[in-house]
Design a protein around this motif. Sequence first.
Motif, mmCIF file in Angstrom:
data_model
loop_
_atom_site.group_PDB
_atom_site.id
_atom_site.type_symbol
_atom_site.label_atom_id
_atom_site.label_comp_id
_atom_site.label_asym_id
_atom_site.label_seq_id
_atom_site.Cartn_x
_atom_site.Cartn_y
_atom_site.Cartn_z
ATOM 1 N N ALA A 50 0.816 -1.208 0.000
ATOM 2 C CA ALA A 50 0.000 0.000 0.000
ATOM 3 C C ALA A 50 0.852 1.261 0.000
ATOM 4 O O ALA A 50 0.331 2.356 -0.049
ATOM 5 C CB ALA A 50 -0.923 -0.002 1.208
ATOM 6 N N ASP A 51 2.185 1.142 0.057
ATOM 7 C CA ASP A 51 3.059 2.300 0.140
ATOM 8 C C ASP A 51 3.456 2.767 -1.259
ATOM 9 O O ASP A 51 4.305 2.166 -1.900
ATOM 10 C CB ASP A 51 4.311 1.967 0.947
ATOM 11 C CG ASP A 51 5.228 3.166 1.127
ATOM 12 O OD1 ASP A 51 6.305 2.983 1.704
ATOM 13 O OD2 ASP A 51 4.880 4.273 0.689
ATOM 14 N N PRO A 52 2.857 3.863 -1.744
ATOM 15 C CA PRO A 52 3.137 4.333 -3.097
ATOM 16 C C PRO A 52 4.351 5.261 -3.186
ATOM 17 O O PRO A 52 4.638 5.791 -4.250
ATOM 18 C CB PRO A 52 1.868 5.096 -3.461
ATOM 19 C CG PRO A 52 1.417 5.666 -2.153
ATOM 20 C CD PRO A 52 1.778 4.629 -1.121
ATOM 21 N N PHE A 53 5.078 5.475 -2.089
ATOM 22 C CA PHE A 53 6.157 6.467 -2.094
ATOM 23 C C PHE A 53 7.168 6.218 -3.200
ATOM 24 O O PHE A 53 7.621 7.141 -3.859
ATOM 25 C CB PHE A 53 6.872 6.512 -0.745
ATOM 26 C CG PHE A 53 7.949 7.554 -0.705
ATOM 27 C CD1 PHE A 53 9.274 7.223 -0.915
ATOM 28 C CD2 PHE A 53 7.615 8.891 -0.501
ATOM 29 C CE1 PHE A 53 10.259 8.195 -0.908
ATOM 30 C CE2 PHE A 53 8.606 9.870 -0.485
ATOM 31 C CZ PHE A 53 9.925 9.522 -0.692
ATOM 32 N N TYR A 54 7.552 4.972 -3.415
ATOM 33 C CA TYR A 54 8.591 4.665 -4.393
ATOM 34 C C TYR A 54 8.043 4.365 -5.791
ATOM 35 O O TYR A 54 8.755 3.832 -6.641
ATOM 36 C CB TYR A 54 9.457 3.501 -3.909
ATOM 37 C CG TYR A 54 10.264 3.875 -2.692
ATOM 38 C CD1 TYR A 54 11.386 4.684 -2.809
ATOM 39 C CD2 TYR A 54 9.889 3.454 -1.428
ATOM 40 C CE1 TYR A 54 12.130 5.054 -1.693
ATOM 41 C CE2 TYR A 54 10.632 3.820 -0.299
ATOM 42 C CZ TYR A 54 11.746 4.614 -0.446
ATOM 43 O OH TYR A 54 12.469 4.985 0.646
ATOM 44 N N SER A 55 6.796 4.753 -6.055
ATOM 45 C CA SER A 55 6.238 4.537 -7.394
ATOM 46 C C SER A 55 7.040 5.349 -8.410
ATOM 47 O O SER A 55 7.636 6.379 -8.082
ATOM 48 C CB SER A 55 4.768 4.967 -7.439
ATOM 49 O OG SER A 55 4.665 6.380 -7.346
ATOM 50 N N ASP A 56 7.073 4.892 -9.652
ATOM 51 C CA ASP A 56 7.802 5.604 -10.717
ATOM 52 C C ASP A 56 7.320 7.039 -10.855
ATOM 53 O O ASP A 56 8.116 7.966 -11.014
ATOM 54 C CB ASP A 56 7.649 4.872 -12.050
ATOM 55 C CG ASP A 56 8.388 3.553 -12.078
ATOM 56 O OD1 ASP A 56 8.085 2.733 -12.971
ATOM 57 O OD2 ASP A 56 9.272 3.347 -11.226
ATOM 58 N N GLU A 57 6.005 7.223 -10.781
ATOM 59 C CA GLU A 57 5.436 8.561 -10.937
ATOM 60 C C GLU A 57 5.894 9.492 -9.809
ATOM 61 O O GLU A 57 6.304 10.628 -10.049
ATOM 62 C CB GLU A 57 3.910 8.482 -10.957
ATOM 63 C CG GLU A 57 3.241 9.822 -11.156
ATOM 64 C CD GLU A 57 1.721 9.719 -11.185
ATOM 65 O OE1 GLU A 57 1.085 10.772 -11.135
ATOM 66 O OE2 GLU A 57 1.183 8.604 -11.251
ATOM 67 N N ASN A 58 5.843 9.002 -8.570
ATOM 68 C CA ASN A 58 6.257 9.832 -7.439
ATOM 69 C C ASN A 58 7.748 10.136 -7.492
ATOM 70 O O ASN A 58 8.168 11.272 -7.264
ATOM 71 C CB ASN A 58 5.897 9.160 -6.116
ATOM 72 C CG ASN A 58 6.018 10.100 -4.945
ATOM 73 O OD1 ASN A 58 5.585 11.243 -5.017
ATOM 74 N ND2 ASN A 58 6.607 9.633 -3.866
ATOM 75 N N MET A 59 8.558 9.142 -7.805
ATOM 76 C CA MET A 59 10.003 9.357 -7.877
ATOM 77 C C MET A 59 10.345 10.358 -8.977
ATOM 78 O O MET A 59 11.223 11.202 -8.808
ATOM 79 C CB MET A 59 10.738 8.033 -8.089
ATOM 80 C CG MET A 59 10.592 7.061 -6.917
ATOM 81 S SD MET A 59 11.040 7.749 -5.309
ATOM 82 C CE MET A 59 12.789 7.933 -5.509
ATOM 83 N N SER A 60 9.651 10.301 -10.084
ATOM 84 C CA SER A 60 9.867 11.248 -11.175
ATOM 85 C C SER A 60 9.535 12.668 -10.719
ATOM 86 O O SER A 60 10.283 13.611 -11.000
ATOM 87 C CB SER A 60 9.013 10.851 -12.379
ATOM 88 O OG SER A 60 9.167 11.774 -13.412
ATOM 89 N N ARG A 61 8.418 12.828 -10.019
ATOM 90 C CA ARG A 61 8.028 14.148 -9.513
ATOM 91 C C ARG A 61 9.051 14.675 -8.502
ATOM 92 O O ARG A 61 9.390 15.858 -8.507
ATOM 93 C CB ARG A 61 6.645 14.079 -8.879
ATOM 94 C CG ARG A 61 5.541 13.866 -9.914
ATOM 95 C CD ARG A 61 4.190 13.815 -9.295
ATOM 96 N NE ARG A 61 3.838 15.161 -8.824
ATOM 97 C CZ ARG A 61 2.805 15.414 -8.054
ATOM 98 N NH1 ARG A 61 2.024 14.442 -7.655
ATOM 99 N NH2 ARG A 61 2.543 16.641 -7.670
ATOM 100 N N LEU A 62 9.548 13.779 -7.642
ATOM 101 C CA LEU A 62 10.551 14.196 -6.665
ATOM 102 C C LEU A 62 11.851 14.634 -7.346
ATOM 103 O O LEU A 62 12.438 15.657 -6.986
ATOM 104 C CB LEU A 62 10.832 13.065 -5.672
ATOM 105 C CG LEU A 62 9.707 12.760 -4.686
ATOM 106 C CD1 LEU A 62 9.998 11.459 -3.934
ATOM 107 C CD2 LEU A 62 9.509 13.908 -3.718
#
Length: 84
Positions: A50-62
């Motif tokens: 359930a932890d989306p922190f390391y999703s590709d989309e989130n990492m790209s935004r970061l």
Amino acid sequence: MAQISFRVDDEIKKKAERTFDDIGISMSAAINIYLKTVVRENRIPFELSADPFYSDENMSRLRESIRQVRDGEKKLTEHEIIEV
């Protein structure tokens, strides 16, 4: 041979098709591989999280935010919720 119909978000479908194209298989082949693995292993063949922190989309935004701060396009500011 059976036919299965289901609904998928358009953007997810497009991204999945690109990935399968890169791998060199069709969407149908990928789904068949998945279903055969479910049957063979008698489980969903990957960990669900359930932890989306390391999703590709989130990492790209970061990464983009970090770049903008480094390039002086954005400035970091304190937020009342975050303790420094």
